[in-house]
Every structure is written in structure tokens, then in C-alpha cells.
Design a protein around this motif. Structure first.
Motif, short mmCIF file in Angstrom:
data_model
loop_
_atom_site.label_atom_id
_atom_site.label_comp_id
_atom_site.label_asym_id
_atom_site.label_seq_id
_atom_site.Cartn_x
_atom_site.Cartn_y
_atom_site.Cartn_z
N HIS A 1 -1.73 -1.16 -10.87
CA HIS A 1 -2.28 -1.14 -9.78
C HIS A 1 -1.28 -0.67 -8.50
CE1 HIS A 1 -6.00 -1.08 -6.45
NE2 HIS A 1 -4.12 -1.70 -5.62
N LEU A 2 -1.62 0.27 -7.82
CA LEU A 2 -0.79 1.11 -6.55
C LEU A 2 -1.81 1.48 -5.71
CD1 LEU A 2 1.73 1.72 -5.98
CD2 LEU A 2 1.48 4.38 -6.10
N ARG B 1 2.23 0.65 4.77
CA ARG B 1 1.59 -0.66 3.45
C ARG B 1 1.21 -0.57 2.58
NH1 ARG B 1 -1.17 -3.82 8.18
NH2 ARG B 1 0.75 -4.28 9.12
N ALA B 2 1.30 -0.94 1.28
CA ALA B 2 0.87 -1.49 0.10
C ALA B 2 0.38 -2.78 -0.16
CB ALA B 2 1.97 -0.49 -0.82
N ASP B 3 -0.42 -2.77 -1.27
CA ASP B 3 -0.56 -3.58 -2.08
C ASP B 3 -0.65 -3.59 -3.78
OD1 ASP B 3 -1.39 -6.00 -3.11
OD2 ASP B 3 -2.71 -6.10 -2.13
N SER B 4 0.55 -3.61 -4.73
CA SER B 4 0.72 -3.19 -5.45
C SER B 4 0.51 -4.69 -7.14
CB SER B 4 1.25 -1.75 -5.57
OG SER B 4 1.00 -1.25 -5.17
N LEU B 5 -0.28 -4.62 -8.28
CA LEU B 5 0.57 -4.94 -9.63
C LEU B 5 1.27 -4.62 -10.21
CD1 LEU B 5 -0.40 -7.77 -10.25
CD2 LEU B 5 -2.62 -6.43 -11.16
N PHE B 6 2.09 -4.84 -10.27
CA PHE B 6 2.73 -4.71 -11.31
C PHE B 6 2.93 -5.55 -12.92
CE2 PHE B 6 3.94 -2.81 -7.77
CZ PHE B 6 4.21 -1.79 -7.66
N ARG C 1 2.12 -9.01 -7.70
CA ARG C 1 2.13 -8.64 -7.15
C ARG C 1 3.32 -8.59 -6.03
NH1 ARG C 1 -2.49 -11.11 -2.35
NH2 ARG C 1 -2.83 -9.29 -1.40
N VAL C 2 2.93 -6.80 -5.33
CA VAL C 2 3.65 -6.66 -4.59
C VAL C 2 3.22 -5.65 -3.05
CG1 VAL C 2 6.22 -5.62 -4.08
CG2 VAL C 2 6.12 -7.05 -6.40
N LEU C 3 3.75 -6.24 -2.27
CA LEU C 3 3.58 -5.98 -0.75
C LEU C 3 4.82 -4.76 -0.58
CD1 LEU C 3 1.40 -9.09 1.01
CD2 LEU C 3 0.54 -7.48 -1.18
N CYS C 4 4.71 -4.14 -0.28
CA CYS C 4 5.76 -3.08 0.63
C CYS C 4 5.63 -2.43 1.36
CB CYS C 4 5.92 -2.56 -0.95
SG CYS C 4 7.41 -1.15 0.25
N GLU C 5 5.74 -2.34 2.53
CA GLU C 5 5.72 -1.55 3.56
C GLU C 5 6.87 -0.34 4.18
OE1 GLU C 5 4.08 -4.78 6.47
OE2 GLU C 5 6.09 -4.48 7.13
N ILE C 6 6.52 0.92 4.72
CA ILE C 6 7.22 1.59 4.77
C ILE C 6 7.53 2.14 6.75
CG2 ILE C 6 8.02 4.07 4.86
CD1 ILE C 6 6.74 4.03 2.22
N HIS C 7 8.71 2.23 6.78
CA HIS C 7 8.84 2.30 8.09
C HIS C 7 9.88 3.26 8.68
CE1 HIS C 7 7.34 -1.85 9.33
NE2 HIS C 7 8.51 -2.44 8.06
N VAL D 1 6.48 4.04 -2.85
CA VAL D 1 6.44 2.66 -2.62
C VAL D 1 6.16 2.55 -4.08
CG1 VAL D 1 3.83 1.27 -2.28
CG2 VAL D 1 4.87 2.84 -0.52
N ASP D 2 5.57 3.72 -5.31
CA ASP D 2 5.42 2.47 -6.82
C ASP D 2 6.80 2.28 -7.15
OD1 ASP D 2 4.32 2.52 -9.76
OD2 ASP D 2 4.56 4.93 -9.82
#
Length: 167
Positions: A100-101, A144-149, A130-136, A68-69
Motif C-alpha cells: 500500500h502506498l 507526507r506518506a503512510d505505506s505498507l511493505f 508500516r513506513v512513514l515518510c516525508e518529503i521536504h 516515496v515508494d
């Protein structure tokens, strides 16, 4: 010969040495992120190696966080290039670091399956993105992730690291 276009990592950081996404790391994961045809999401596929087992038959959660990172960071950088009307790898290079991860582990992630990572920018592309990420895993959403870069000047970042270590 592969018909898939070069990954964002190969385009923008062909000499990258990051364990998770660096094309040149000798034993790294070499995550390869690409814009999805929808033009909104950035996708990557990864099948965890056996050494990344957590509980029997399940992927180690730390690996999922690393996936995710790296993938989310590349999503942020790709969005910056696009917002500036430039191709990944054009100069000056764009670099982001994780501020933020945040991950939610929703379901166990099974070993032996190809994982699909899907990420997108939520809101504006700016110094902080802000990035939203999912792993399937197959049809199952496992993370489900909500992170800041944060976009950074890499030379200045290196100087700060040297000062912090007394170098």
C-alpha cells in the motif's frame, strides 16, 4: 572521492535495475538512502531533473510518489536487516514489495530545489512493515506518506509473475 558511506542500495543491491533506486539503471533516478545518525530515520536527498516538471515550476506528483515508494521500501528492508542483527547486503538477501502506498500532497513541491526524504518504521518490523515518510523542500513539508511493505521471497515472486503472464 566522497566521504559519504555507501547507500543501502549499493550495499544490498549493487546490481539493482529499478528505475527509481537501482544503482545500475542507465537513466534512472538512483536514489541513495542512508541511515540517519539518529538511528531511527532513513534519509535521501534528490534534486528532480527538468523532465519531471508537472505544473510550471512544480515537481510532477508521480515523481514524488516514486521517490516515496523506493525510499520507503529501502527503509523497510534496512529495518529488517537491523532487526536481524545483519548488515545490508548480507545473505540471505531481504526483499520487500509495496502493499500500500498512501500519499498526502500537502504543499506544491518546487522544481530546482534539493528534496529531503525522511522515513522511519512505525511499529514492529514484521512480514508487513508500516513506513512513514516525508518529503521536504527546504524547510517546507510538501508530502507526507503512510505505506505498507511486505517481505517476500524474490524467487517465489518471480515464479508467481511468470504464472500470471502465462510464461
Amino acid at each position: 572521492m566522497s566521504s559519504e558511506p555507501a547507500s543501502l542500495q549499493h550495499l544490498a543491491a549493487p546490481d539493482g535495475s529499478c528505475y527509481g533506486c537501482g544503482p545500475q539503471h542507465p537513466s534512472g533516478l538512483r536514489i541513495a538512502s542512508h541511515w540517519h545518525e539518529d538511528g531511527i530515520h532513513v534519509v535521501a536527498r534528490h534534486t528532480p531533473r527538468e523532465e519531471f516538471i508537472g505544473w510550471p515550476g512544480l515537481v510532477y506528483g508521480g515523481l514524488l510518489a516514486m521517490l516515496v515508494d523506493c525510499h520507503s521500501n529501502w527503509t523497510a528492508m534496512a529495518a529488517h536487516y537491523r532487526a536481524q542483527g545483519r548488515e545490508p547486503g548480507s545473505e540471505p538477501a531481504i526483499h520487500c514489495v509495496t502493499a500500500h502506498l498512501g500519499l498526502d500532497y500537502l504543499r506544491p513541491t518546487p522544481m530546482g530545489q534539493e528534496l529531503l526524504l525522511e522515513a522511519r518504521v512505525e511499529g514492529e518490523v514484521g512480514r508487513k512493515t508500516r513506513v512513514l515518510c516525508e518529503i521536504h523542500a527546504g524547510d517546507v513539508l510538501t508530502v507526507r506518506a503512510d505505506s505498507l511493505f511486505v517481505m517476500v521471497d524474490i524467487a517465489r515472486l518471480g515464479e508467481q509473475a511468470q504464472r500470471a503472464t502465462g510464461g
